[in-house]
Design a protein around this motif. Structure first.
Motif, PDB file in Angstrom:
ATOM      1  N   LEU A  90       0.827  -1.205   0.000  1.00  0.00           N
ATOM      2  CA  LEU A  90       0.000   0.000   0.000  1.00  0.00           C
ATOM      3  C   LEU A  90       0.867   1.263   0.000  1.00  0.00           C
ATOM      4  O   LEU A  90       0.523   2.256  -0.643  1.00  0.00           O
ATOM      5  CB  LEU A  90      -0.943  -0.004   1.201  1.00  0.00           C
ATOM      6  CG  LEU A  90      -2.032  -1.091   1.211  1.00  0.00           C
ATOM      7  CD1 LEU A  90      -2.970  -0.882   2.392  1.00  0.00           C
ATOM      8  CD2 LEU A  90      -2.804  -1.112  -0.105  1.00  0.00           C
ATOM      9  N   ARG A  91       1.984   1.234   0.701  1.00  0.00           N
ATOM     10  CA  ARG A  91       2.873   2.408   0.733  1.00  0.00           C
ATOM     11  C   ARG A  91       3.431   2.696  -0.656  1.00  0.00           C
ATOM     12  O   ARG A  91       3.421   3.837  -1.134  1.00  0.00           O
ATOM     13  CB  ARG A  91       4.007   2.186   1.744  1.00  0.00           C
ATOM     14  CG  ARG A  91       5.010   3.348   1.816  1.00  0.00           C
ATOM     15  CD  ARG A  91       6.051   3.101   2.899  1.00  0.00           C
ATOM     16  NE  ARG A  91       6.848   1.915   2.651  1.00  0.00           N
ATOM     17  CZ  ARG A  91       7.908   1.855   1.832  1.00  0.00           C
ATOM     18  NH1 ARG A  91       8.279   2.942   1.151  1.00  0.00           N
ATOM     19  NH2 ARG A  91       8.592   0.744   1.699  1.00  0.00           N
ATOM     20  N   GLU A  96       3.304   5.285  -6.156  1.00  0.00           N
ATOM     21  CA  GLU A  96       3.146   5.143  -7.611  1.00  0.00           C
ATOM     22  C   GLU A  96       2.067   6.090  -8.129  1.00  0.00           C
ATOM     23  O   GLU A  96       2.217   6.708  -9.191  1.00  0.00           O
ATOM     24  CB  GLU A  96       2.794   3.694  -7.945  1.00  0.00           C
ATOM     25  CG  GLU A  96       2.848   3.357  -9.414  1.00  0.00           C
ATOM     26  CD  GLU A  96       4.256   3.239  -9.955  1.00  0.00           C
ATOM     27  OE1 GLU A  96       4.401   3.180 -11.189  1.00  0.00           O
ATOM     28  OE2 GLU A  96       5.219   3.200  -9.152  1.00  0.00           O
ATOM     29  N   ILE A  97       0.991   6.220  -7.378  1.00  0.00           N
ATOM     30  CA  ILE A  97      -0.084   7.147  -7.763  1.00  0.00           C
ATOM     31  C   ILE A  97       0.428   8.578  -7.730  1.00  0.00           C
ATOM     32  O   ILE A  97       0.187   9.369  -8.661  1.00  0.00           O
ATOM     33  CB  ILE A  97      -1.292   6.979  -6.823  1.00  0.00           C
ATOM     34  CG1 ILE A  97      -1.882   5.581  -6.961  1.00  0.00           C
ATOM     35  CG2 ILE A  97      -2.350   8.040  -7.113  1.00  0.00           C
ATOM     36  CD1 ILE A  97      -2.924   5.251  -5.907  1.00  0.00           C
ATOM     37  N   ILE A 380      -0.548   6.922   3.597  1.00  0.00           N
ATOM     38  CA  ILE A 380      -1.065   6.710   2.239  1.00  0.00           C
ATOM     39  C   ILE A 380      -1.996   7.873   1.874  1.00  0.00           C
ATOM     40  O   ILE A 380      -3.207   7.689   1.715  1.00  0.00           O
ATOM     41  CB  ILE A 380      -1.799   5.355   2.124  1.00  0.00           C
ATOM     42  CG1 ILE A 380      -2.723   5.112   3.334  1.00  0.00           C
ATOM     43  CG2 ILE A 380      -0.810   4.219   1.981  1.00  0.00           C
ATOM     44  CD1 ILE A 380      -3.568   3.835   3.213  1.00  0.00           C
ATOM     45  N   PRO A 381      -1.470   9.066   1.721  1.00  0.00           N
ATOM     46  CA  PRO A 381      -2.306  10.241   1.493  1.00  0.00           C
ATOM     47  C   PRO A 381      -3.093  10.196   0.192  1.00  0.00           C
ATOM     48  O   PRO A 381      -4.203  10.722   0.124  1.00  0.00           O
ATOM     49  CB  PRO A 381      -1.298  11.393   1.499  1.00  0.00           C
ATOM     50  CG  PRO A 381       0.026  10.766   1.161  1.00  0.00           C
ATOM     51  CD  PRO A 381      -0.025   9.411   1.781  1.00  0.00           C
ATOM     52  N   GLN A 382      -2.531   9.589  -0.844  1.00  0.00           N
ATOM     53  CA  GLN A 382      -3.266   9.530  -2.103  1.00  0.00           C
ATOM     54  C   GLN A 382      -4.485   8.615  -1.981  1.00  0.00           C
ATOM     55  O   GLN A 382      -5.587   8.966  -2.418  1.00  0.00           O
ATOM     56  CB  GLN A 382      -2.349   9.022  -3.232  1.00  0.00           C
ATOM     57  CG  GLN A 382      -1.149   9.901  -3.506  1.00  0.00           C
ATOM     58  CD  GLN A 382      -1.552  11.304  -3.923  1.00  0.00           C
ATOM     59  OE1 GLN A 382      -2.487  11.490  -4.702  1.00  0.00           O
ATOM     60  NE2 GLN A 382      -0.856  12.292  -3.377  1.00  0.00           N
ATOM     61  N   LEU A 383      -4.307   7.475  -1.378  1.00  0.00           N
ATOM     62  CA  LEU A 383      -5.409   6.530  -1.227  1.00  0.00           C
ATOM     63  C   LEU A 383      -6.499   7.074  -0.317  1.00  0.00           C
ATOM     64  O   LEU A 383      -7.694   6.804  -0.526  1.00  0.00           O
ATOM     65  CB  LEU A 383      -4.891   5.197  -0.675  1.00  0.00           C
ATOM     66  CG  LEU A 383      -3.943   4.399  -1.570  1.00  0.00           C
ATOM     67  CD1 LEU A 383      -3.408   3.179  -0.831  1.00  0.00           C
ATOM     68  CD2 LEU A 383      -4.640   3.972  -2.857  1.00  0.00           C
ATOM     69  N   LEU A 384      -6.113   7.852   0.675  1.00  0.00           N
ATOM     70  CA  LEU A 384      -7.081   8.341   1.654  1.00  0.00           C
ATOM     71  C   LEU A 384      -7.742   9.657   1.278  1.00  0.00           C
ATOM     72  O   LEU A 384      -8.603  10.135   2.019  1.00  0.00           O
ATOM     73  CB  LEU A 384      -6.401   8.478   3.022  1.00  0.00           C
ATOM     74  CG  LEU A 384      -5.988   7.178   3.699  1.00  0.00           C
ATOM     75  CD1 LEU A 384      -5.288   7.458   5.020  1.00  0.00           C
ATOM     76  CD2 LEU A 384      -7.206   6.275   3.926  1.00  0.00           C
TER      77      LEU A 384
END
Length: 453
Positions: A90-91, A96-97, A380-384
């Motif tokens: 996840l990290r 990657e995002i 995981i700032p992008q995912l959240l």
């Protein structure tokens, strides 16, 4: 609800049920190939300007599938081969995002489809690397006949980044509100149907009577709670609800043996009652397994089951919901559906996608409930929230639809369905098992890649 009427020497069942097909989104690059005329038809459903759903014709569905397949990127060779366990960090996925966004590039398909993962079997915690890793079976992917992205060989739907982000962002609130969808007739529609019951009883033409009942019941309301109604996650819930109803109400035969429709089963019964059988889909998991240090969590179980209850009609045409009783035939149909779920999920990817979003909801609830991200120091700032979600037209209404069967002793009008997910209830049940620790490698991949196997 069920009305019984006689018509000359011929008898019929009439089942009124909503007709909703909502499936996966069409990527922007595939949409661009289709033109504006097809943008209202996405993955098996048409959504008009008023948010009313209907089915596209067969030719449209085939053209959409072809465009979707053509829009997929070439799959890297090392992702094509099936793997019993593929690992996704996840990290590193979040990084990657962020990298794609910084470079102004679209997300690659490998990211959008989480390296081809088809289920989450393990949640692995790595505090020393500030990471949490998801692991499960995986392979290359393709578009299927209804526009879902599935395993090239297994035909099981792949997990989607969109659904993971929605699940992670809804994890906290899902403890109280849950995640659900329902499609319900309006009280006014039910009252109108009650009012015309006597008129329909005297109607000898079943086709005319069917149209009258459809018009009386009118548009039904689609409600999504716990996740954004414009999200792909919501589309999956509504699609599965619809597919279940189509099978139960005999709008199409089941794609597997041993699952006759509810109406067919009802035609073999001894009598009818004034009830509205309801079915809904819910999580179906065994207790999670974990090691003594809570570094390894195993998600087990079929994932989805069908449950049944019946509603009673009130004198004014309303619904006295949640009686706690179940029509024996409706309950038997629900049990058959649950027993056949694995086969159904293979033949109809809509049900497999529902299991995927349930897996992701359970994983997200587990991470929140157990504080796994804080324990691992995972950021995981992008995912959240940093990565925006794609938005799709929200389905809000659907017209009632009638089906006729020449069986039984009269007319049957039924309204039913829904999906309910309370992922924290699944995460609440776990057991310590020593051998599960072997599923966690002592370290993640030494390379910088976000996935490995």
């Amino acid at each position: 609800m069920i009305f019984t009427h006689r018509t000359n020497r011929c008898t019929f069942f009439l089942s009124i049920v909503l007709a909703v097909i909502a499936t996966c989104f069409l990527a922007e690059r595939a949409q661009a190939q289709l033109g504006l005329g097809f943008r209202s038809s996405v993955g098996g459903v048409k959504v008009d300007v008023d948010g009313v759903l209907s089915n596209p014709d067969v030719s449209e569905a085939k053209e959409l599938q072809a465009a979707w397949q053509a829009g997929l990127q070439e799959i890297p060779a090392d992702l094509q081969q099936p793997a019993d366990l593929r690992f996704v960090s996840l990290r590193r996925l979040d990084a990657e995002i962020a990298r794609a966004n910084q470079e102004g590039k679209p997300l690659p398909d490998a990211v959008r489809y989480l390296a081809g993962l088809q289920r989450v079997r393990y949640v692995l915690v790595y505090p020393e690397q500030h990471d949490i890793v998801l692991a499960g079976p995986a392979e290359g992917w393709r578009a299927d006949a209804v526009g879902n992205v599935v395993g090239a060989n297994s035909r099981r739907p792949v997990l989607m980044l969109e659904d993971l982000m929605v699940a992670l962002r809804a994890a906290e609130t899902s403890n109280t509100t849950g995640i659900s969808c329902s499609i319900d007739p309006t009280p006014e529609g039910l009252q109108r149907v009650q009012q015309i019951a006597a008129q329909v009883a005297n109607e000898h033409n079943p086709q005319v009577a069917a149209r009258e009942d459809e018009e009386a019941l009118g548009l039904q309301t689609i409600t999504v709670q716990g996740v954004p109604e414009t999200s792909h996650f919501a589309r999956v819930l509504v699609a599965a609800d619809f597919r279940m109803k189509r099978l139960g109400m005999n709008f199409e035969p089941a794609p597997v043996d041993g699952l006759p429709s509810y109406l067919t089963m009802l035609g073999h019964g001894r009598g009818l009652q004034s009830v509205m059988p309801r079915w809904w889909l819910a999580p179906n998991y065994e207790p999670l397994r974990r090691d003594k240090d809570s570094m390894v969590w195993e998600i087990r179980g079929q994932g989805v089951k069908c449950m049944s209850e019946q509603d009673m009609m009130t004198a004014g045409g309303g619904r006295d919901q949640h009686t706690g009783k179940s029509d024996p035939i409706a309950q038997k149909w629900a049990e058959n559906f649950t027993t056949k779920f694995e086969d159904l999920a293979r033949e109809d990817s809509t049900f497999g996608q529902l299991r995927n979003v349930m897996d992701l909801a359970v994983v997200s609830a587990l991470m929140t409930k157990e504080g796994l991200s804080q324990f691992a120091g995972l950021q995981i700032p992008q995912l959240l929230g940093g990565q925006s979600l794609d938005e799709y037209p929200a389905p809000r209404h659907v017209a009632s639809q009638a089906s006729l069967l020449k069986k039984g002793t009269g007319w049957v009008i039924s309204v039913s369905g829904g999906v309910q997910i309370f992922p924290w209830r699944v995460a609440d049940h776990s057991e310590v098992t020593a051998d599960v620790a072997a599923a966690r490698p002592t370290a993640t991949s030494p390379s910088t890649n976000w996935w490995w196997q």
